[in-house]
Design an enzyme around this catalytic site. Structure first.
Site, PDB file in Angstrom:
ATOM      1  N   SER A   1       0.820  -1.197   0.002  1.00  0.00           N
ATOM      2  CA  SER A   1       0.082   0.076  -0.110  1.00  0.00           C
ATOM      3  C   SER A   1       0.904   1.084   0.110  1.00  0.00           C
ATOM      4  O   SER A   1       0.438   2.112   0.705  1.00  0.00           O
ATOM      5  CB  SER A   1      -0.932   0.078   1.474  1.00  0.00           C
ATOM      6  OG  SER A   1      -1.858  -1.004   1.100  1.00  0.00           O
TER       7      SER A   1
ATOM      8  N   SER B 176       0.903   3.440  -2.330  1.00  0.00           N
ATOM      9  CA  SER B 176      -0.001   4.471  -3.062  1.00  0.00           C
ATOM     10  C   SER B 176      -0.783   5.230  -1.800  1.00  0.00           C
ATOM     11  O   SER B 176      -0.856   6.274  -1.876  1.00  0.00           O
ATOM     12  CB  SER B 176      -0.868   4.126  -4.159  1.00  0.00           C
ATOM     13  OG  SER B 176      -0.058   3.693  -5.381  1.00  0.00           O
TER      14      SER B 176
ATOM     15  N   ASP C  45      -6.575  -0.839   3.948  1.00  0.00           N
ATOM     16  CA  ASP C  45      -5.306  -0.281   3.765  1.00  0.00           C
ATOM     17  C   ASP C  45      -5.510   1.258   4.351  1.00  0.00           C
ATOM     18  O   ASP C  45      -4.669   1.658   5.168  1.00  0.00           O
ATOM     19  CB  ASP C  45      -4.814  -0.111   2.372  1.00  0.00           C
ATOM     20  CG  ASP C  45      -4.478  -1.613   1.693  1.00  0.00           C
ATOM     21  OD1 ASP C  45      -5.037  -2.450   2.525  1.00  0.00           O
ATOM     22  OD2 ASP C  45      -4.242  -1.537   0.682  1.00  0.00           O
TER      23      ASP C  45
END
Length: 331
Positions: free
Chosen positions: A117, A119, A163
């Site tokens: 994760s 991003s 996330d």
């Protein structure tokens, strides 16, 4: 004054990928890797590019490798999408932002394209910086929703709330994404779990794996939306494992997570096509006596181990499959 904020990698312990299907998950933040955002006032709004955001390459092979590992767009689209969503949120809430501009840049040590994760970490850190700069308070339960919509609505990235929740709350969090709750208020129930209750955990990620995130859920998503009985039932079973793990931790039975994590991955394999590379990593870890499952959508695995001897075997054996093993630092 320069504002500095951070967000960390994450790993799904139990329940993933049911978070995108009204399920339940248990997740940890992995502070071994993180993203930092620096933001300071400037005459114009300026986004400083990172090397992966550039368009100059040493050769066609350099371009190919860069695209394989980093994707086509780098972090600039994420930053733009996050700033837009922040502005949209403030307007919807009747928050009048002062006429101030800023320069923003990001740095990340989170391994790319292996399901940690990276991003969403950029976006969480960005929102934290924007909140400080404009002195705007966004409730912590709303922050993951804004991060998710920045990715899904603005950039078309397929993702779930898990996330973004763990990166916003940090530590260890149990999440219930009940459909009715999401419909009524837009977010689920999030409960912090004391990391002291967790068993010994390792994380291993493939240092040579390259895949584009956001494409793994497409077929299963369509089947779920059609009401495919196999997918709906399996997602329900996977979600149930997270609830079992939460109970086990609260009752002082951390060793129960060993079997639950193995079962999580085995159930996943009944509805998802898992690559041979990922299966080899899982099987190698289990051959050492550890449990093993995906920490996200592939490329990184997580599991429990018994003692230092087993951890050392994991270091040696998983290295044969181009995987680096770490002990996650959780606060």
């Amino acid at each position: 004054m320069i504002i500095e904020t951070r967000a960390y990698a994450r790993a799904g312990l139990l329940g993933n990928p049911s978070d995108g299907f009204f399920g339940k998950t248990l997740s940890i933040s992995v502070r071994n890797f993180g993203t930092s955002v620096s933001l300071y006032e400037s005459p114009e709004l300026h986004i400083e590019p990172e090397p992966q955001d550039g368009s100059t390459f040493r050769s066609i092979f350099h371009l190919r490798d860069s695209v394989s590992m980093l994707g086509y767009n780098g972090g600039i689209p994420l930053i733009k999408a996050g700033i837009k969503k922040f502005g949209d949120y403030c307007e919807e809430q009747g928050i009048r932002l002062p006429n101030r501009n800023f320069t923003v840049r990001y740095r990340s040590s989170i391994p790319r394209q292996v399901g940690m994760s990276g991003s969403s970490a950029i976006l969480v850190a960005l929102f934290r910086a924007l909140m400080q700069f404009y002195k705007v308070e966004i409730p912590i339960e709303i922050l993951p929703c804004l991060v998710l919509s920045s990715e899904s609505e603005e950039l078309g990235i397929a993702a779930g709330l898990q996330d973004r929740v763990i990166q916003s709350y940090e530590g260890c969090v149990y999440m219930n994404f009940d459909q009715e709750l999401l419909r009524q208020r837009g977010y689920g129930e999030y409960e912090r779990i004391d990391p002291v209750l967790l068993p010994k955990l390792y994380v291993a990620y493939n240092t040579q794996l390259s895949k584009v995130s956001g494409k793994v859920h497409s077929d299963v998503r369509a089947r779920f939306d059609r009401g495919d009985a196999d997918v709906v039932q399996t997602m329900g079973q996977i979600a149930g494992l997270a609830e079992e793990a939460r109970t086990a931790l609260q009752e002082g039975r951390p060793d129960d997570l060993h079997a639950l994590m193995n079962q999580n991955f085995d159930l996943r394999c009944t509805i998802y096509k898992v690559s041979d590379t990922n299966k080899q990593l899982i099987n190698a870890a289990r051959a050492c006596g550890a449990s093993a499952k995906f920490a996200g959508s592939g490329g990184t695995i997580i599991g429990t181990y018994r003692d230092d001897d087993m951890l050392n075997r994991l270091f040696v054996e998983l290295k044969k499959y181009n995987a680096r093993v770490i002990r996650p630092y959780i606060v």
